[in-house]
Scaffold this motif. Structure first.
Motif, mmCIF file in Angstrom:
data_model
loop_
_atom_site.group_PDB
_atom_site.id
_atom_site.type_symbol
_atom_site.label_atom_id
_atom_site.label_comp_id
_atom_site.label_asym_id
_atom_site.label_seq_id
_atom_site.Cartn_x
_atom_site.Cartn_y
_atom_site.Cartn_z
ATOM 1 N N GLN A 61 42.883 44.869 37.993
ATOM 2 C CA GLN A 61 41.765 45.579 38.608
ATOM 3 C C GLN A 61 40.542 45.580 37.704
ATOM 4 O OE1 GLN A 61 43.387 49.437 39.587
ATOM 5 N NE2 GLN A 61 44.063 48.768 41.616
ATOM 6 N N TYR A 62 40.766 45.770 36.404
ATOM 7 C CA TYR A 62 39.621 45.800 35.494
ATOM 8 C C TYR A 62 38.950 44.430 35.419
ATOM 9 C CZ TYR A 62 36.739 46.736 31.422
ATOM 10 O OH TYR A 62 35.674 46.883 30.577
ATOM 11 N N ARG A 63 39.761 43.369 35.359
ATOM 12 C CA ARG A 63 39.181 42.019 35.341
ATOM 13 C C ARG A 63 38.418 41.750 36.630
ATOM 14 N NH1 ARG A 63 44.243 40.668 32.941
ATOM 15 N NH2 ARG A 63 45.027 39.971 34.978
ATOM 16 N N LEU A 77 25.296 50.279 42.933
ATOM 17 C CA LEU A 77 24.610 49.811 44.139
ATOM 18 C C LEU A 77 25.594 49.425 45.244
ATOM 19 C CD1 LEU A 77 21.818 47.613 42.501
ATOM 20 C CD2 LEU A 77 21.546 49.879 43.543
ATOM 21 N N ASP A 78 26.740 48.891 44.867
ATOM 22 C CA ASP A 78 27.729 48.452 45.847
ATOM 23 C C ASP A 78 28.404 49.633 46.538
ATOM 24 O OD1 ASP A 78 28.839 46.349 47.206
ATOM 25 O OD2 ASP A 78 30.493 46.056 45.791
ATOM 26 N N GLY A 79 28.475 50.759 45.852
ATOM 27 C CA GLY A 79 29.039 51.965 46.452
ATOM 28 C C GLY A 79 30.552 52.007 46.417
ATOM 29 N N PRO A 80 31.136 53.154 46.791
ATOM 30 C CA PRO A 80 32.598 53.305 46.759
ATOM 31 C C PRO A 80 33.331 52.285 47.620
ATOM 32 C CG PRO A 80 31.519 55.435 47.037
ATOM 33 C CD PRO A 80 30.444 54.400 47.181
ATOM 34 N N ASP A 81 32.761 51.914 48.778
ATOM 35 C CA ASP A 81 33.447 50.959 49.654
ATOM 36 C C ASP A 81 33.573 49.597 48.990
ATOM 37 O OD1 ASP A 81 33.656 52.935 51.550
ATOM 38 O OD2 ASP A 81 31.991 52.209 52.781
ATOM 39 N N GLY A 82 32.508 49.149 48.338
ATOM 40 C CA GLY A 82 32.564 47.856 47.662
ATOM 41 C C GLY A 82 33.519 47.873 46.486
ATOM 42 N N ILE A 83 33.519 48.956 45.729
ATOM 43 C CA ILE A 83 34.443 49.077 44.594
ATOM 44 C C ILE A 83 35.883 49.099 45.099
ATOM 45 C CG2 ILE A 83 35.173 50.542 42.681
ATOM 46 C CD1 ILE A 83 32.274 51.523 42.473
ATOM 47 N N GLU A 84 36.095 49.825 46.200
ATOM 48 C CA GLU A 84 37.451 49.897 46.761
ATOM 49 C C GLU A 84 37.937 48.516 47.189
ATOM 50 O OE1 GLU A 84 39.991 52.038 50.364
ATOM 51 O OE2 GLU A 84 37.806 52.272 50.257
ATOM 52 N N ALA A 85 37.082 47.754 47.828
ATOM 53 C CA ALA A 85 37.479 46.420 48.273
ATOM 54 C C ALA A 85 37.844 45.532 47.087
ATOM 55 C CB ALA A 85 36.347 45.789 49.086
ATOM 56 N N LEU A 87 39.010 46.558 44.139
ATOM 57 C CA LEU A 87 40.287 47.030 43.594
ATOM 58 C C LEU A 87 41.446 46.619 44.490
ATOM 59 C CD1 LEU A 87 39.325 50.653 42.450
ATOM 60 C CD2 LEU A 87 39.485 48.593 41.036
ATOM 61 N N ARG A 88 41.247 46.745 45.800
ATOM 62 C CA ARG A 88 42.319 46.410 46.732
ATOM 63 C C ARG A 88 42.694 44.931 46.634
ATOM 64 N NH1 ARG A 88 44.203 49.212 50.896
ATOM 65 N NH2 ARG A 88 42.426 50.644 50.833
ATOM 66 N N ALA A 89 41.693 44.079 46.484
ATOM 67 C CA ALA A 89 41.959 42.643 46.385
ATOM 68 C C ALA A 89 42.746 42.297 45.131
ATOM 69 C CB ALA A 89 40.641 41.868 46.409
ATOM 70 N N ALA A 90 42.612 43.129 44.098
ATOM 71 C CA ALA A 90 43.312 42.867 42.834
ATOM 72 C C ALA A 90 44.733 43.403 42.839
ATOM 73 C CB ALA A 90 42.535 43.478 41.669
ATOM 74 N N GLY A 91 45.093 44.217 43.839
ATOM 75 C CA GLY A 91 46.425 44.811 43.880
ATOM 76 C C GLY A 91 46.456 46.144 43.160
ATOM 77 N N SER A 97 40.823 56.494 45.954
ATOM 78 C CA SER A 97 40.539 57.592 45.018
ATOM 79 C C SER A 97 39.933 57.078 43.728
ATOM 80 C CB SER A 97 41.817 58.390 44.735
ATOM 81 O OG SER A 97 42.790 57.584 44.104
ATOM 82 N N LYS A 98 40.418 55.938 43.245
ATOM 83 C CA LYS A 98 39.855 55.386 42.013
ATOM 84 C C LYS A 98 38.431 54.878 42.237
ATOM 85 C CE LYS A 98 44.266 54.187 39.847
ATOM 86 N NZ LYS A 98 44.198 55.236 38.834
#
Length: 239
Positions: A61-63, A77-85, A87-91, A97-98
């Motif tokens: 997830q960090y990478r 700028l990307d917002g929580p939705d972009g960050i969530e996507a 993280l989700r793609a990384a497993g 919540s993160k």
């Protein structure tokens, strides 16, 4: 009213337990960390990702975040939705919540004066207690996360206590089973010598011992270097 300080007793076996754990799990002892002001924010984000997550998943997830956001401003700028996507793609788990915690953390730092913009470098100029208060005021940062950053990245004598160290203290009879995890943490902070090398050594060696020997289920008491000091060994070990 603030909580009055508690009187805690230092167990007679503390120094010997620490010595044996370090000898068994840390050849040459742990390296003393050095403060890295430019990397503190990344270290905190990596620590938050590690909460209730495997190390491998948190690393992925960090990478993924670093690849998606070469500058942390882009994550804001990307917002929580972009960050969530991302993280989700990384497993791994707890994507939503993160993502909310990370976006809140970065947004809070963005509101600081310009010299603090998306950076935690200002922590290096604070004393131990003010640095802890500043960290715990940030979204997604509790006492344990703050303690990890203080010890490993800011080279301060914090004493992070997680499940392995909590279990160690209870099985050795250092603390009663009735104590809460928060009280056990206060106990460790009061009795362990307030130096970075000693606290780092006990934390790292104690966590490794809990993962490899003093397991929550089916502890390997016959292989434990603390068996003769541990009142639980006769109860938990093979009959």
């Amino acid at each position: 009213m603030p909580r009055p300080p508690e009187e805690f007793t230092v167990p007679d076996t503390l120094s010997e337990v620490t010595r044996r754990l370090v000898q068994d799990h840390l050849s040459g002892g742990p390296a003393v960390p050095r403060a890295r002001p430019a990397e503190l924010l990344g270290a905190l984000i990596r620590t938050i990702l590690g909460q209730q997550n495997t190390r491998a998943a948190a690393d992925r997830q960090y990478r993924a975040l670093q690849d998606a956001y070469p500058r942390w401003e882009a994550a804001v700028l990307d917002g929580p939705d972009g960050i969530e996507a991302t993280l989700r793609a990384a497993g791994g788990g707890l994507h939503r919540s993160k993502a909310i915690s990370l976006h809140g953390l970065l947004s809070a730092l963005e509101a600081h004066p310009p010299d603090h913009l998306l950076s935690l470098a200002f922590l290096t100029g604070l004393g131990d207690d003010p640095a802890r208060r500043a960290l715990e005021a940030l979204p997604g940062v509790g006492r344990h996360t703050a303690s990890l950053l203080l010890l490993f990245d800011l080279h301060r004598p914090a004493m992070p206590v997680e499940g392995n160290l909590d279990r160690l203290a209870r099985r050795l009879g250092w603390v009663p089973d009735s104590w809460t995890a928060a009280r056990v943490e206060r106990w460790y902070d009061a009795v362990v010598p307030r130096t970075v090398p000693e606290r780092l050594a006990l934390h790292v060696a104690g966590v490794r011992h809990g993962r490899e020997v003093c397991l929550s289920r089916h502890p390997r008491c016959p292989a434990c270097v603390l068996a003769d000091l541990c009142p639980s060994a006769a109860l938990l070990g093979p009959g």
